[in-house]
Design an enzyme around this catalytic site. Structure first.
Site, PDB file in Angstrom:
ATOM      1  N   CYS A   1       0.848  -1.190   0.000  1.00 23.25           N
ATOM      2  CA  CYS A   1       0.000   0.000   0.000  1.00 23.25           C
ATOM      3  C   CYS A   1       0.889   1.247   0.000  1.00 23.25           C
ATOM      4  CB  CYS A   1      -0.908   0.002   1.224  1.00 23.25           C
ATOM      5  SG  CYS A   1      -2.027   1.432   1.270  1.00 23.25           S
TER       6      CYS A   1
ATOM      7  N   ASP B   1       0.433   3.801   1.695  1.00 24.76           N
ATOM      8  CA  ASP B   1       0.348   4.430   3.019  1.00 24.76           C
ATOM      9  C   ASP B   1       1.739   4.765   3.577  1.00 24.76           C
ATOM     10  OD1 ASP B   1       0.093   4.628   5.981  1.00 24.76           O
ATOM     11  OD2 ASP B   1      -1.995   4.087   5.581  1.00 24.76           O
TER      12      ASP B   1
ATOM     13  N   ARG C   1       2.769   5.030   6.443  1.00 22.06           N
ATOM     14  CA  ARG C   1       3.164   4.304   7.661  1.00 22.06           C
ATOM     15  C   ARG C   1       3.719   2.918   7.358  1.00 22.06           C
ATOM     16  NH1 ARG C   1      -2.684   4.926  10.223  1.00 22.06           N
ATOM     17  NH2 ARG C   1      -3.088   4.333   8.063  1.00 22.06           N
TER      18      ARG C   1
ATOM     19  N   HIS D   1      -2.012  -3.911   5.053  1.00 23.56           N
ATOM     20  CA  HIS D   1      -1.773  -3.483   6.436  1.00 23.56           C
ATOM     21  C   HIS D   1      -3.092  -3.218   7.134  1.00 23.56           C
ATOM     22  CE1 HIS D   1      -2.641   0.897   5.908  1.00 23.56           C
ATOM     23  NE2 HIS D   1      -2.371   0.601   4.653  1.00 23.56           N
TER      24      HIS D   1
ATOM     25  N   CYS E   1      -6.220  -0.006   6.875  1.00 17.61           N
ATOM     26  CA  CYS E   1      -5.915   0.620   5.580  1.00 17.61           C
ATOM     27  C   CYS E   1      -7.055   1.564   5.174  1.00 17.61           C
ATOM     28  CB  CYS E   1      -5.734  -0.476   4.529  1.00 17.61           C
ATOM     29  SG  CYS E   1      -5.381   0.178   2.879  1.00 17.61           S
TER      30      CYS E   1
HETATM   31 ZN    ZN Z   1      -3.388   1.241   2.998  1.00 18.07          ZN
END
Ligand code: ZN
Length: 243
Positions: free
Chosen positions: A62, A64, A66, A118, A121
């Site tokens: 992803c 993302d 993080r 994750h 999400c």
């Molecule tokens: Zn995500």
């Protein structure tokens, strides 16, 4: 007047842009420090990477912020080939992702393709709850297909567990999609050693979990998919009993 509101929004955006770009020198300074630290720790590190990258792994994760791929598995530049998009989706018509898989498989000859989702999400939350976020709705639609395919089981779960359950289901489905690409199927047909995996990263403790969706032969994909789904169902049932 909508037009005035629009102009006001543009002025605010311009100020915000100045504030954001004024921080960019900080990133360049960080980069300078990082490059010096790397070279000090491993003299000749960057010149060695000039020759040829030879990563063993393709990470499909992803976007993302993080979930930074290299850092989570403690791998240096040159060791991990990475593709990231919203909600780690592998779509059969996405030439971007397919090109990454093809280059990694045929040219770099990676040994492992790992789809990594994750917990919590944002793309999966939007898919689960039918939230409109804009253009990305069309991309997230693929995660909604996963939701709809497994809606009967998802509805048996407490509401608070559905997001993470769908995150994990999405990993298993996208890993199956990797197995079904012509690139990976042809690699297996010619005897190339390459395995597909599905993992999930837990934001709350920084740990990766193997969802046991591991496939190293074309014939194994269906059985691995069923095993991974059964393991996931069993884990959530166990958690419900323990609660
Ligand atoms: Zn995500």
């Amino acid at each position: 007047m909508p037009e005035c509101h629009f102009r006001a929004a543009r002025i605010v955006d311009a100020r915000t842009l100045v504030a954001v770009t004024s921080k960019l020198p900080e990133l360049l300074e960080n980069n300078l420090r990082w490059a010096k630290k790397m070279e000090a720790g491993r003299p000749g590190f960057f010149s060695s990477l000039l020759q040829q990258q030879a990563p063993q792994y393709l990470w499909i994760g992803c976007a993302d912020s993080r979930v930074p791929a290299n850092e989570l598995v403690d791998l240096a530049p040159g060791e991990l080939f990475v593709h990231r998009n919203v909600a780690n989706v592998v779509v059969h018509s996405d030439l971007n992702c397919l090109s990454v898989i093809q280059f990694a498989t045929d040219v770099l000859q990676v040994r492992h393709i790992i789809v990594v989702g994750h917990s919590q999400c944002g793309g999966v939350v939007a898919a689960l709850e039918d939230r409109r976020v804009g253009l990305a709705d069309n991309w997230i639609r693929h995660v909604q297909d996963v939701r709809n395919r497994h809606s009967a089981w998802l509805e048996t779960l407490p509401a608070g567990e559905r997001v993470n359950a769908l995150c994990e289901l999405n990993v298993i489905e996208q890993a199956l999609n990797v197995c079904q690409t012509t690139v990976v199927q042809e690699a297996w047909q010619r005897g190339q050693e390459i395995a597909v995996h599905g993992w999930v990263y837990r934001l709350h403790n920084g740990l990766l979990k193997d969802l046991t969706m591991t496939v190293s032969r074309l014939d194994d994909a269906g059985a691995a998919y069923e095993r991974a789904l059964a393991a996931l169902h069993a884990r959530y049932a166990e958690a419900a009993r323990a609660a």
